[in-house]
Design an enzyme around this catalytic site. Structure first.
Site, PDB file in Angstrom:
ATOM      1  N   PHE A   1      23.935  78.855 -45.145  1.00 28.78           N
ATOM      2  CA  PHE A   1      23.471  77.492 -43.976  1.00 28.78           C
ATOM      3  C   PHE A   1      23.316  77.647 -42.941  1.00 28.78           C
ATOM      4  O   PHE A   1      22.875  76.981 -42.089  1.00 28.78           O
ATOM      5  CB  PHE A   1      25.395  77.939 -44.134  1.00 28.78           C
ATOM      6  CG  PHE A   1      26.523  78.247 -44.320  1.00 28.78           C
ATOM      7  CD1 PHE A   1      26.637  76.727 -45.624  1.00 28.78           C
ATOM      8  CD2 PHE A   1      27.548  79.344 -44.332  1.00 28.78           C
ATOM      9  CE1 PHE A   1      27.070  77.365 -46.653  1.00 28.78           C
ATOM     10  CE2 PHE A   1      28.278  79.443 -45.489  1.00 28.78           C
ATOM     11  CZ  PHE A   1      28.410  78.071 -46.372  1.00 28.78           C
TER      12      PHE A   1
ATOM     13  N   SER B   1      32.195  70.674 -37.448  1.00 29.16           N
ATOM     14  CA  SER B   1      32.167  72.022 -37.816  1.00 29.16           C
ATOM     15  C   SER B   1      32.255  72.473 -39.339  1.00 29.16           C
ATOM     16  O   SER B   1      31.455  73.217 -39.468  1.00 29.16           O
ATOM     17  CB  SER B   1      33.481  73.122 -37.110  1.00 29.16           C
ATOM     18  OG  SER B   1      33.730  74.447 -37.579  1.00 29.16           O
TER      19      SER B   1
ATOM     20  N   TRP C   1      28.887  71.701 -40.148  1.00 31.36           N
ATOM     21  CA  TRP C   1      27.762  72.940 -40.122  1.00 31.36           C
ATOM     22  C   TRP C   1      27.444  73.113 -41.500  1.00 31.36           C
ATOM     23  O   TRP C   1      26.203  74.207 -41.577  1.00 31.36           O
ATOM     24  CB  TRP C   1      28.014  73.354 -38.314  1.00 31.36           C
ATOM     25  CG  TRP C   1      27.662  75.049 -38.434  1.00 31.36           C
ATOM     26  CD1 TRP C   1      26.093  74.251 -37.688  1.00 31.36           C
ATOM     27  CD2 TRP C   1      27.528  75.858 -39.127  1.00 31.36           C
ATOM     28  NE1 TRP C   1      25.528  75.372 -37.166  1.00 31.36           N
ATOM     29  CE2 TRP C   1      26.015  76.580 -37.801  1.00 31.36           C
ATOM     30  CE3 TRP C   1      27.993  76.534 -39.806  1.00 31.36           C
ATOM     31  CZ2 TRP C   1      26.326  77.485 -38.405  1.00 31.36           C
ATOM     32  CZ3 TRP C   1      27.951  78.027 -39.423  1.00 31.36           C
ATOM     33  CH2 TRP C   1      26.592  78.577 -39.353  1.00 31.36           C
ATOM     34  N   HIS C   2      28.871  73.423 -42.247  1.00 27.65           N
ATOM     35  CA  HIS C   2      28.427  74.807 -42.865  1.00 27.65           C
ATOM     36  C   HIS C   2      27.112  74.404 -44.233  1.00 27.65           C
ATOM     37  O   HIS C   2      26.839  74.992 -44.926  1.00 27.65           O
ATOM     38  CB  HIS C   2      29.757  74.689 -43.028  1.00 27.65           C
ATOM     39  CG  HIS C   2      30.515  75.906 -42.475  1.00 27.65           C
ATOM     40  ND1 HIS C   2      31.224  75.648 -41.037  1.00 27.65           N
ATOM     41  CD2 HIS C   2      30.870  77.261 -42.648  1.00 27.65           C
ATOM     42  CE1 HIS C   2      32.038  76.663 -40.789  1.00 27.65           C
ATOM     43  NE2 HIS C   2      31.258  78.033 -41.500  1.00 27.65           N
ATOM     44  N   GLY C   3      27.928  72.724 -44.772  1.00 32.71           N
ATOM     45  CA  GLY C   3      26.802  72.321 -45.509  1.00 32.71           C
ATOM     46  C   GLY C   3      26.858  71.285 -45.438  1.00 32.71           C
ATOM     47  O   GLY C   3      27.851  70.802 -45.466  1.00 32.71           O
TER      48      GLY C   3
END
Lengths: 476, 360
Positions: A476, A322, A325-327
């Site tokens: 993102f 996770s 996923w953000h960056g």
């Protein structure tokens, strides 16, 4: 097109009037309008981004139909793999390619091996992580037999690109949103009114609080090595509220705009800083992402119905992914991992025991206990935000190093108290209205007072406006 | 649905009224800090001055009031109110408020630079200085002027209409402007806080030449100078183009909307017993001259001074008198002021009796 821009202020009423006044008799034509409006909204950044979203939509629409028509398990697996490879491949190429190449080169460099691999000059398409996850959930749910594919191409295309939530969520499941595109919509005064109020609250949070807090946050993080520990604490707290108001503000506007068109989007934030532990925080923060990871990563890994060790492993993997996923940066990976780590004590020691203990205390004791829980959770989350906001790992570690120094207990040389005013206002309002879906659900207040509140918030937001600042989560 | 739309409309109207209501609380020049700083001086010493120069940097950097006062045959005490990037219709807006300004009760002459209605570039549409002056009258004028301009391409016309439309909408909704207005209201000194104090302190009559600024401050003006010296050919091109337009003035048409507005301003000034004179400056870009020269010759000769004709004023196009492509240096400014004072003297001594149109 940004929600906090003049273009959007003209775009939204135009689409709204066309939708309800001209096309109200045909929901199919309304879908065509929404699709066109969504592509205009998205193409406003860069028309080339449209090619990517159209490609992704065509692939998933076709695979969805094929999956339903094919009983053969091998073919079905192949189709699912094709969807995964296409969607994650695009995400990997546009978002993570350079990150993995650079990390690979760094790794070999540390072993004394020099590699000369060039990275690509790629622009990250806005919102790619959001719509990729939305379309992925469609094929995954069809594959699992939880959802029937739609044959209405326009409805599906409009579902994937629905402009209110296209670039920063909430990440909708096809099972929730797609059926809303396949039925007649009726204008509801109550819903539209509530939508407008939620838009106002969202814009207020973004413009009057998040953009204001961006000023001290940028200053403090840019020069963190020269700041005292106490100022760095303030910087982290300011960022905690900046990102909350920025992102939840976007979600509020998205949900509110959708309501204007008689669509119900999922709740994405429920006063997350009132959470008593990390598990509850994630039930209140970016809910549509955490449930996505729960359903498509955590549960397939085995979830909690396994040994404690495997459960802990599943938690760590889910949070770390996770974070990624953000960056495409190690700071996000570490941020996710830290959240996973802070979740582990809840697996080892059941938090309900503490709740049972508090239940037997006096009202003051219960309040103090809850306050300590909330404060502790906020402190952990805020420490995590330092990694989220830092430029790189070195910056984050340096920030923490300077934060936990003797100057932590010194008084800040500059007076930052002006920035605490909107935070206190926000916390008070959210606490008082914590049972509501958003704080402007104030129907019991007399009409003139309600209007005065709306006017004050709108005036405050406009008076705070500096420039059309993009929302943080767009990256993102 | 109807009720919803009525309520939304009502709410927006009340909100806009609240936003626009703040206009009454701030001074009319709140969006132009440079002008505000000069007007502050004027408010302090308003009675001292009977002549004002209004316009852009072509006025600010090229008209020396002290020199002008010594050259003028009628007694003048002048102040240079020219400000950087202050074009039409902003200068019209400032003019119409200034003549109503009680603090400036001794004015007899206003010399205003004749300019085209300036396009607002996309990047500037959010700028305070592109919005604050856009009241309904100035918006109507700008829009009508653009729609009635004969020589504008469709693309440029659309760009200008969108530019003014967007800036007006932003002003109406208070985007960017409300925050500044409240800041001025809270702390009036914040209006000129960003102005270079060297300029403010050293220009008691409002004149501060580019050459002097280059000497005393340097920075961006030095770069402009170097760029000009590296390639002065643009000046020759401008001169040739200007000459061509002056020689063929009959081929160009005056914009009737603009002409009417200029006449209205003259009438307004007359009503306040002020002699308004429009000056056509040198070194403009060719499309500016194409629009302004025919307009200029439609004006009453008692209210116009030509300083742009390259044939008559070759010195104003000479490289040795230049600071950069658009502005004169100290020597050039002295020549310019001298010529302005000479023509001004002729005009005011003849008086407003001269009414016949004169074309070259």
């Amino acid at each position: 097109m940004l929600f906090n821009s003049l273009e959007f202020a003209l775009f939204l009423p135009t689409v709204f009037l066309l939708y309800w006044l001209i096309l109200r008799r045909s929901w199919r034509l309304q879908n065509v309008l929404l699709l066109g409006a969504s592509y205009l909204f998205y193409g406003w950044w860069d028309w080339r981004f449209l090619l990517l979203i159209i490609f992704s939509t065509v692939v998933d629409y076709t695979i969805g139909l094929r999956l339903a028509a094919t009983p053969n398990p091998t073919t079905r697996k192949g189709l699912l793999a094709l969807s995964l490879v296409t969607n994650l491949g695009l995400l990997g190429l546009f978002k993570y390619f350079n990150f993995f190449i650079e990390s690979f080169v760094d790794l070999f460099a540390q072993a004394g091996i020099g590699l000369n691999i060039t990275t690509l000059q790629i622009i990250l398409p806005v919102g790619i992580s959001f719509y990729t996850f939305q379309t992925l959930s469609y094929t995954l749910d069809i594959y699992r037999g939880k959802l029937k594919p739609t044959s209405d191409a326009v409805a599906f295309f409009a579902f994937v690109s629905f402009f209110p939530q296209l670039v920063a969520g909430p990440i909708e499941r096809a099972a929730d949103l797609l059926p809303q595109f396949e039925k007649e919509r009726r204008f509801s005064y109550a819903m539209a009114k509530d939508g407008l109020r939620q838009i106002l609250w969202g814009i207020f949070k973004k413009v009057a609080i998040a953009d204001l807090l961006a000023i001290p946050v940028n200053l403090i993080f840019a020069d963190s090595s020269q700041m005292s520990g106490s100022v760095l604490v303030l910087g982290a707290i300011f960022f905690a509220f900046q990102i909350y108001c920025d992102f939840s503000g976007y979600s509020d506007v998205a949900i509110g705009v959708a309501k204007l068109f008689d669509f119900q989007l999922s709740t994405n934030f429920v006063s997350p800083y009132f959470a008593k532990n990390i598990a509850e925080f994630w039930q209140r923060w970016h809910i549509t992402l955490s449930t996505w990871f729960r359903d498509y990563v955590y549960i397939p890994l085995g979830g909690s119905r396994c040994s404690k060790a495997t459960h802990m492993r599943n938690i760590l993997i889910t949070f770390t992914v996770s974070g990624l996923w953000h960056g495409a940066n190690w700071t996000f990976v570490i941020w996710g991992f830290l959240h996973g780590l802070s979740y582990l004590p809840l697996i080892l020691w059941n938090p309900e025991r503490f709740d049972r203990y508090l239940a037997h205390q006096s009202p003051f004791g219960r309040m103090t206990g809850r306050g300590l829980q909330m404060g502790g959770t906020f402190a952990v989350v805020t420490l995590g935000w330092i990694f989220f906001r830092a430029e790189d790992l070195t910056h984050a570690l340096s920030y923490l190093h300077h934060l936990f120094s003797r100057s932590l207990f010194s008084l800040p040389a500059t007076d930052w108290s002006i920035y605490l005013v909107p935070i206190l206002f926000l916390v008070t309002v959210e606490w008082l209205q914590r049972d509501k879906r958003h704080p402007l659900q104030i129907d019991r207040i007399p009409l003139p007072v309600r209007w005065l509140i709306y006017l004050t918030l709108a005036f405050w937001a406009i008076a705070s406006f500096r420039q059309e600042t993009p929302f943080i989560y767009f990256q993102f | 649905m109807k009720l919803f739309l009525i309520k939304v409309f009502t709410f927006c109207c009340i909100l806009i009224l609240c936003i626009q209501g703040t206009d009454w609380l701030v001074p009319y020049y709140w969006g132009n800090p440079e002008c505000a700083d000069k007007l502050r001086t004027l408010h302090d010493r308003g009675a001292e001055f009977n002549t004002l120069f209004i316009g852009s940097s072509r006025v600010y950097r090229q008209i020396n009031p002290a020199l002008f006062d010594t050259m003028s045959v009628v007694p003048t005490s002048s102040f240079n109110l020219g400000c950087s990037r202050t074009f039409t219709p902003e200068s019209f807006y400032l003019f119409k408020h200034m003549i109503e300004d009680d603090a400036l009760n001794n004015l007899q002459y206003i010399v205003m630079e004749l300019q085209i209605v300036t396009p607002i570039a996309p990047d500037n549409r959010g700028a305070i200085q592109s919005q604050y002056y856009l009241d309904a009258e100035e918006l109507r004028f700008a829009m009508a002027e653009v729609l009635n301009a004969e020589d504008l391409s469709l693309k440029r016309r659309i760009k200008m209409l969108v530019g003014y439309g967007e800036s007006y909408l932003r002003r109406l909704l208070g985007i960017n402007t409300l925050r500044t207005k409240l800041a001025v209201l809270y702390n009036p000194a914040s209006l000129w806080a960003g102005i270079n104090t060297v300029v403010a302190a050293n220009a008691p009559d409002g004149y501060y030449s580019l050459e002097r600024e280059a000497r005393e401050i340097g920075g961006e003006v030095l770069v402009r100078r170097q760029e000009f010296l590296a390639d002065p050919a643009e000046l020759s091109r401008r001169k040739a183009q200007a000459q061509q337009i002056y020689n063929n003035v009959a081929a160009f048409h005056a914009n009737p909307i603009y002409l009417t507005r200029l006449k209205q301003l003259i009438a307004l000034a007359n009503a306040h017993h002020i002699h308004l004179i429009f000056v056509l400056p040198p070194r403009l870009q060719d499309e500016y001259f194409a629009e302004l020269v025919p307009l200029f010759y439609q004006l009453n000769p008692a209210h116009r001074i030509d300083l742009g004709n390259p044939e008559r004023f070759a010195d104003f196009y000479a490289v040795e008198n230049s600071y950069d492509v658009g502005h004169l240096n100290d020597h050039g400014s002295a020549l310019f002021t001298h010529e302005l004072a000479t023509q001004f003297s002729e005009l005011v001594t003849v008086g407003t009796a001269v009414t016949t149109d004169e074309t070259p």
